[in-house]
Design a protein around this motif. Structure first.
Motif: not given
Ligand code: FES
Ligand code: FES
Length: 166
Positions: A114-143
């Protein structure tokens, strides 16, 4: 017998707009200070060495790993944690989107995303799908397998774009 000198330092943390005057050892991490000294246990700890992103908080608007920072380094900076996302009892668009898109299962990684996503959207709500996946890849989810997390951030971005006056 002489008393051991006090090895703690006075630190003032500003978290979600509130001032927390605490005393910590110089080596205390920001994550531990938030959880144990400020009582803000929404910031989770996973790996404790900068890999998983569960401890992500915003420092002056930038996502940082709270397990890799000392509390003293956060003095004078604006810290935002998951407890600061809802306003006036209303969940943020991203928090709502996580619920609506089933973007969590056990929820352990969720504050960090949520915090990572908030930062991403605050910076660029028009972020491309590719850049979004790339930015979110810095965090890990095991489920979740990530797909619904990406979907939720996209949904929140779409909602934020609709709200921006033309
Ligand atoms: S707990 Fe900080 S990155 Fe994993
Ligand atoms: S929802 Fe369980 S680790 Fe992400």
């Amino acid at each position: 017998m002489t008393e051991a000198p006090d090895a703690t330092l006075a630190v003032i943390l500003t978290v979600n707009g509130e001032r927390h005057a605490i005393r910590v050892e110089a080596r205390r991490t920001l994550a531990d200070a938030l959880r144990d000294n400020c009582g803000l246990t929404g910031t989770h700890l996973g790996c404790e060495h900068g890999v998983c992103g569960a401890c992500t908080v915003l420092m002056d608007g930038e996502p940082v790993r709270a397990c890799l920072l000392f509390a003293v380094q956060a003095q004078g900076r604006a810290i935002r944690t998951v407890e600061g996302l809802a306003e006036g009892g209303e969940l943020s668009p991203l928090q709502r989107a996580f619920i609506d898109n089933h973007a969590l299962q056990c929820g352990y990684c969720t504050p960090g995303f949520l915090m990572l996503g908030t930062a991403i959207l605050d910076r660029d709500p028009d972020i491309s799908d590719e850049a979004l996946v790339d930015a979110l890849s810095s965090n890990i989810c095991r489920c979740t397998g990530y797909a619904n997390i990406v979907k939720a951030v996209r949904a929140a971005a779409a909602e934020m774009r609709e709200k921006v006056p033309a």
